[in-house]
Design a protein around this motif. Structure first.
Motif, PDB file in Angstrom:
ATOM      1  N   SER A 101       0.990  -1.239   0.028  1.00  0.00           N
ATOM      2  CA  SER A 101       0.237  -0.101   0.079  1.00  0.00           C
ATOM      3  C   SER A 101       0.986   1.310   0.122  1.00  0.00           C
ATOM      4  O   SER A 101       1.986   1.082   0.550  1.00  0.00           O
ATOM      5  N   ASP A 145     -11.432  -7.160   0.356  1.00  0.00           N
ATOM      6  CA  ASP A 145     -10.752  -6.856  -0.806  1.00  0.00           C
ATOM      7  C   ASP A 145     -11.760  -6.769  -2.037  1.00  0.00           C
ATOM      8  O   ASP A 145     -12.568  -7.551  -2.224  1.00  0.00           O
ATOM      9  N   ASP A 201      -8.867  -2.463  -3.628  1.00  0.00           N
ATOM     10  CA  ASP A 201      -9.442  -1.628  -2.684  1.00  0.00           C
ATOM     11  C   ASP A 201      -9.755  -2.327  -1.469  1.00  0.00           C
ATOM     12  O   ASP A 201     -10.473  -3.232  -1.501  1.00  0.00           O
ATOM     13  N   SER A 202      -9.222  -2.292  -0.246  1.00  0.00           N
ATOM     14  CA  SER A 202      -9.238  -3.121   0.686  1.00  0.00           C
ATOM     15  C   SER A 202      -9.930  -2.309   2.026  1.00  0.00           C
ATOM     16  O   SER A 202      -9.632  -0.869   2.061  1.00  0.00           O
ATOM     17  N   ALA A 247      -7.223  -0.422   4.257  1.00  0.00           N
ATOM     18  CA  ALA A 247      -6.418   0.273   2.966  1.00  0.00           C
ATOM     19  C   ALA A 247      -4.981   0.559   3.337  1.00  0.00           C
ATOM     20  O   ALA A 247      -4.133   0.404   2.595  1.00  0.00           O
ATOM     21  N   SER A 267      -4.573  -1.965   0.215  1.00  0.00           N
ATOM     22  CA  SER A 267      -4.987  -1.266  -0.791  1.00  0.00           C
ATOM     23  C   SER A 267      -3.769  -0.949  -1.689  1.00  0.00           C
ATOM     24  O   SER A 267      -2.699  -0.406  -1.195  1.00  0.00           O
TER      25      SER A 267
END
Length: 469
Positions: free
Chosen positions: A198, A416, A447-448, A451, A455
């Motif tokens: 990320s 996710d 997109d988690s 994040a 992400s």
């Protein structure tokens, strides 16, 4: 009669896994067989050269003429009722009856019935050359290579030159299909997120802020992806095949060697193949390296198949059981797992040079640490178009991954959402010794709901060199 060489479609099972690198994202080549046999049946003499059985008698001329005319004009709706009453006529000719049934069955793409009637015909008169020639072509189209070769061998000394050439070409195609098939690709790649991290510089854990170190942020890398494979399958008997696939692939980053990857896999297989469908069972084992260390080993088996519904539609599916074993003790205690993977797909040959495809994949992974266990699905749609010079392939994908237990830091389950886009463009006239350059674009975004950890997005524009053998 005009005959055509056979065109054979190959389906090689591929183990589908989350980490697979797709250098060719077209899952199955949709190529229907051209008609190998055009039945011609003439009772009266004419200037057209006959290519099949001709009855020696002229009795029941009216019914026989109607049967012959129906075959020549491919009027199968008329032929079927004619054949039902033909055995009750005087001086019924069983050879013509079997021959006409073979033609009708082949028109319906019922290869098994066509072969049966040809064998019955030849059992009554083994000296007929043209029916045996057509039988050999139908057997080859139905993937019964050994049986086809036996029929060709029985008549090779009696064929006219034009049919002998077709026989030699068909046998050469069979030999080529059963030879070792090499596969090769080479790709320059440049990425700004080789570690799939990320881009957030902080981690917010229930209001407590932690700042990441440099190693935990996205890292760039430049290098090459490469792959070399060998595969072979052999018709043992009937429609039964044995096969073997060997693959070596990897990624070499010259400016970030910790993320170099290598993989070696071996997969024997058994398959049952006909003109209309394929079923294959393939156990496999794969060894992976990360950097210079052994990372994990994966093993399992795949059951897959495909079926041509007609000249335009193809459906396929597969089921894979996969076991993952990691060598580092702490990693193994959390991530050792097994997976069940289920996938299905459909392809539509909309026009001669273009097709659309759609795939749906599902993965259930059970890991030692319950928070790492998950269920995932991914849907993908795309199209392939090949013009006289330029060809392109494009696809988009969307999926979800649901984790089974609460994250050890955040106290809630991870979820996710994944987005994919792929595009390849190449010129069909640009090649050297079968090596084709392709321009590719790949995009992935995750997109988690956690994040700060998970992400991320990856964008790549790269060239590949792929060897088409």
């Amino acid at each position: 009669m005009k005959k055509y060489p056979l065109l054979f479609s190959l389906f090689s099972p591929v183990v589908w896994a989350e980490t697979v690198i797709e250098h060719n994202t077209d899952p199955i080549s949709f190529e229907r067989h051209s008609q190998a046999v055009k039945f011609e049946q003439n009772v009266v003499k004419n200037s057209q050269k006959p290519t099949a059985y001709q009855p020696a008698y002229s009795f029941n001329q009216n019914v026989e003429q109607q049967i012959n005319q129906a075959i020549l004009s491919q009027d199968w709706a008329t032929l079927e009722p004619l054949l039902s009453r033909y055995p009750q006529t005087e001086n019924f000719d069983p050879l013509l009856w079997h021959y006409a049934h073979a033609a009708l069955a082949y028109a319906k793409k019922d290869h098994q019935t066509a072969v049966f009637h040809y064998r019955q015909l030849l059992a009554k008169n083994p000296s007929l050359v043209y029916p045996r020639f057509d039988l050999a072509l139908i057997l080859a189209e139905d993937q019964q290579f050994r049986a086809a070769e036996q029929e060709f061998k029985a008549i090779q000394a009696h064929l006219p030159p034009e049919l002998a050439k077709i026989a030699r070409n068909t046998q050469a195609q069979i030999a080529e299909i059963e030879a070792w098939q090499p596969d090769f690709y080479l790709q320059y790649t440049q990425t700004d997120n080789v570690n799939n991290a990320s881009s957030s510089p902080i981690v917010n854990v229930n209001g407590r802020i932690f700042r990441k170190n440099a190693d935990s942020l996205p890292q760039s890398a430049k290098g090459v992806r490469y792959g070399l494979g060998l595969s072979k399958f052999h018709n043992v008997k009937g429609n039964h095949f044995a096969g073997l696939t060997l693959n070596y692939s990897g990624i070499y980053y010259w400016d970030n060697r910790d993320y170099r990857e290598q993989s070696v896999s071996v997969s024997p297989s058994y398959s049952y193949r006909t003109a209309d469908y394929r079923v294959a069972f393939s156990p496999f084992i794969e060894q992976n390296w990360l950097g210079s260390s052994r990372y994990n080993v994966q093993f399992g088996a795949t059951l897959n198949g495909l079926r041509y519904l007609n000249s335009q539609w193809l459906v396929s599916g597969s089921f894979t059981h996969l076991q993952k074993r990691y060598f580092e003790e702490l990693t193994a205690s959390r991530y050792n797992s097994y997976q069940h993977q289920l996938s299905g797909g459909v392809q539509w040959q909309a026009v001669k040079n273009g097709r659309f495809f759609a795939n749906l994949n599902g993965v259930r992974e059970i890991a030692r640490e319950k928070a790492q266990s998950s269920n995932k699905w991914l849907a993908r749609i795309g199209a392939v178009f090949q013009g006289e010079r330029w060809a392109t392939q494009a696809s988009i994908g969307f999926g979800k991954r649901y984790f089974a237990d609460k994250h050890y830091l955040f106290g809630y389950k991870r979820l996710d959402t994944e987005y994919q886009a792929n595009l390849s463009v190449w010129n069909r006239t640009w090649h050297w010794r079968g090596i084709v350059p392709k321009l590719n674009f790949r995009y992935q975004k995750i997109d988690s709901n956690i994040a700060d950890f998970y992400s991320r997005q990856n964008k790549e524009v790269f060239f590949t060199l792929e060897k088409l053998f």
